[in-house]
Scaffold this motif. Sequence first.
Motif, PDB file in Angstrom:
ATOM      1  N   GLN A 186       2.134  31.915  31.271  1.00  0.00           N
ATOM      2  CA  GLN A 186       1.974  31.361  32.269  1.00  0.00           C
ATOM      3  C   GLN A 186       1.850  32.256  33.663  1.00  0.00           C
ATOM      4  OE1 GLN A 186       4.904  28.481  32.592  1.00  0.00           O
ATOM      5  NE2 GLN A 186       4.599  27.563  34.334  1.00  0.00           N
ATOM      6  N   ARG A 187       1.234  32.650  34.359  1.00  0.00           N
ATOM      7  CA  ARG A 187       1.091  33.194  35.546  1.00  0.00           C
ATOM      8  C   ARG A 187       1.492  32.028  36.949  1.00  0.00           C
ATOM      9  NH1 ARG A 187      -2.686  34.889  32.301  1.00  0.00           N
ATOM     10  NH2 ARG A 187      -3.175  37.144  32.169  1.00  0.00           N
ATOM     11  N   ALA A 188       1.329  30.993  36.669  1.00  0.00           N
ATOM     12  CA  ALA A 188       1.138  30.618  37.925  1.00  0.00           C
ATOM     13  C   ALA A 188      -0.091  29.079  37.395  1.00  0.00           C
ATOM     14  CB  ALA A 188       0.697  31.034  39.530  1.00  0.00           C
ATOM     15  N   ASP A 189       0.622  28.088  38.699  1.00  0.00           N
ATOM     16  CA  ASP A 189       0.450  26.253  37.732  1.00  0.00           C
ATOM     17  C   ASP A 189      -0.871  26.629  38.918  1.00  0.00           C
ATOM     18  OD1 ASP A 189      -0.177  24.083  37.579  1.00  0.00           O
ATOM     19  OD2 ASP A 189       1.535  23.195  38.677  1.00  0.00           O
ATOM     20  N   LYS A 190      -2.231  26.862  38.507  1.00  0.00           N
ATOM     21  CA  LYS A 190      -3.490  27.109  38.467  1.00  0.00           C
ATOM     22  C   LYS A 190      -3.664  25.679  38.910  1.00  0.00           C
ATOM     23  CE  LYS A 190      -4.913  29.965  34.812  1.00  0.00           C
ATOM     24  NZ  LYS A 190      -5.666  30.530  34.310  1.00  0.00           N
ATOM     25  N   TYR A 191      -3.543  24.349  38.808  1.00  0.00           N
ATOM     26  CA  TYR A 191      -3.419  22.477  38.740  1.00  0.00           C
ATOM     27  C   TYR A 191      -2.400  22.269  39.812  1.00  0.00           C
ATOM     28  CZ  TYR A 191      -5.945  23.365  34.692  1.00  0.00           C
ATOM     29  OH  TYR A 191      -7.285  23.923  34.074  1.00  0.00           O
ATOM     30  N   ALA A 192      -1.712  22.922  40.672  1.00  0.00           N
ATOM     31  CA  ALA A 192      -0.953  22.863  41.696  1.00  0.00           C
ATOM     32  C   ALA A 192      -1.366  21.888  42.937  1.00  0.00           C
ATOM     33  CB  ALA A 192      -0.187  24.168  41.855  1.00  0.00           C
ATOM     34  N   GLY A 193      -0.888  20.505  43.265  1.00  0.00           N
ATOM     35  CA  GLY A 193      -2.157  20.163  44.049  1.00  0.00           C
ATOM     36  C   GLY A 193      -2.931  19.714  44.059  1.00  0.00           C
ATOM     37  N   TRP A 194      -3.232  19.982  43.109  1.00  0.00           N
ATOM     38  CA  TRP A 194      -4.871  19.259  42.139  1.00  0.00           C
ATOM     39  C   TRP A 194      -5.096  17.317  41.670  1.00  0.00           C
ATOM     40  CZ3 TRP A 194      -6.804  18.209  36.648  1.00  0.00           C
ATOM     41  CH2 TRP A 194      -7.751  17.721  36.586  1.00  0.00           C
ATOM     42  N   LYS A 195      -5.159  17.309  43.028  1.00  0.00           N
ATOM     43  CA  LYS A 195      -5.089  15.417  42.523  1.00  0.00           C
ATOM     44  C   LYS A 195      -5.315  14.447  41.551  1.00  0.00           C
ATOM     45  CE  LYS A 195      -9.580  14.302  43.653  1.00  0.00           C
ATOM     46  NZ  LYS A 195     -10.728  13.550  45.196  1.00  0.00           N
ATOM     47  N   LEU A 226      -3.731  16.066  39.315  1.00  0.00           N
ATOM     48  CA  LEU A 226      -3.280  16.540  37.907  1.00  0.00           C
ATOM     49  C   LEU A 226      -1.758  15.140  37.218  1.00  0.00           C
ATOM     50  CD1 LEU A 226      -2.199  18.547  36.296  1.00  0.00           C
ATOM     51  CD2 LEU A 226      -0.287  18.956  38.348  1.00  0.00           C
ATOM     52  N   GLU A 227      -1.856  14.020  38.156  1.00  0.00           N
ATOM     53  CA  GLU A 227      -0.994  13.321  38.035  1.00  0.00           C
ATOM     54  C   GLU A 227      -1.365  12.239  36.660  1.00  0.00           C
ATOM     55  OE1 GLU A 227       1.868  10.287  40.136  1.00  0.00           O
ATOM     56  OE2 GLU A 227       1.618  11.832  40.723  1.00  0.00           O
ATOM     57  N   ILE A 228      -2.790  11.826  37.245  1.00  0.00           N
ATOM     58  CA  ILE A 228      -3.402  11.150  36.335  1.00  0.00           C
ATOM     59  C   ILE A 228      -3.625  12.078  34.583  1.00  0.00           C
ATOM     60  CG2 ILE A 228      -5.587   9.749  35.826  1.00  0.00           C
ATOM     61  CD1 ILE A 228      -5.383   9.243  38.643  1.00  0.00           C
ATOM     62  N   VAL A 229      -4.070  12.857  34.553  1.00  0.00           N
ATOM     63  CA  VAL A 229      -4.294  13.544  33.868  1.00  0.00           C
ATOM     64  C   VAL A 229      -3.275  14.111  32.588  1.00  0.00           C
ATOM     65  CG1 VAL A 229      -5.265  15.961  32.230  1.00  0.00           C
ATOM     66  CG2 VAL A 229      -6.460  15.104  34.515  1.00  0.00           C
ATOM     67  N   THR A 230      -2.126  14.211  33.057  1.00  0.00           N
ATOM     68  CA  THR A 230      -0.922  14.207  32.610  1.00  0.00           C
ATOM     69  C   THR A 230       0.056  13.608  31.975  1.00  0.00           C
ATOM     70  OG1 THR A 230       0.015  14.955  34.258  1.00  0.00           O
ATOM     71  CG2 THR A 230      -1.039  16.711  33.423  1.00  0.00           C
ATOM     72  N   LYS A 231      -0.662  12.529  32.047  1.00  0.00           N
ATOM     73  CA  LYS A 231       0.278  11.123  31.892  1.00  0.00           C
ATOM     74  C   LYS A 231       0.057  10.714  30.219  1.00  0.00           C
ATOM     75  CE  LYS A 231       1.197   8.877  36.383  1.00  0.00           C
ATOM     76  NZ  LYS A 231       0.587   7.200  36.572  1.00  0.00           N
ATOM     77  N   CYS A 232       1.394  10.491  30.056  1.00  0.00           N
ATOM     78  CA  CYS A 232       1.751  10.253  27.941  1.00  0.00           C
ATOM     79  C   CYS A 232       2.058   8.538  28.146  1.00  0.00           C
ATOM     80  CB  CYS A 232       2.062  11.140  27.454  1.00  0.00           C
ATOM     81  SG  CYS A 232       0.616  12.672  27.739  1.00  0.00           S
TER      82      CYS A 232
END
Length: 59
Positions: free
Chosen positions: A42-51, A53-59
């Motif tokens: 893990q280097r960094a969150d490549k998706y920080a600030g990606w609008k 992200l919250e929709i894609v990662t909801k389970c």
Amino acid sequence: FHDLRHEGISRLFELGWNIPHVAAVSGHRSWTNLKRYTHIRQRADKYAGWKWLEIVTKC
């Protein structure tokens, strides 16, 4: 399809997901097959600030 699966699983590990959560998403039944993706660091969150992200990662 396999390349996309590998890419997606690698990204989940980069985001800091643990093995059971990744296995639940990827469908891997054994650690033997899934461990090929764990060389990712893990280097960094490549998706920080990606609008989306919250929709894609909801389970």
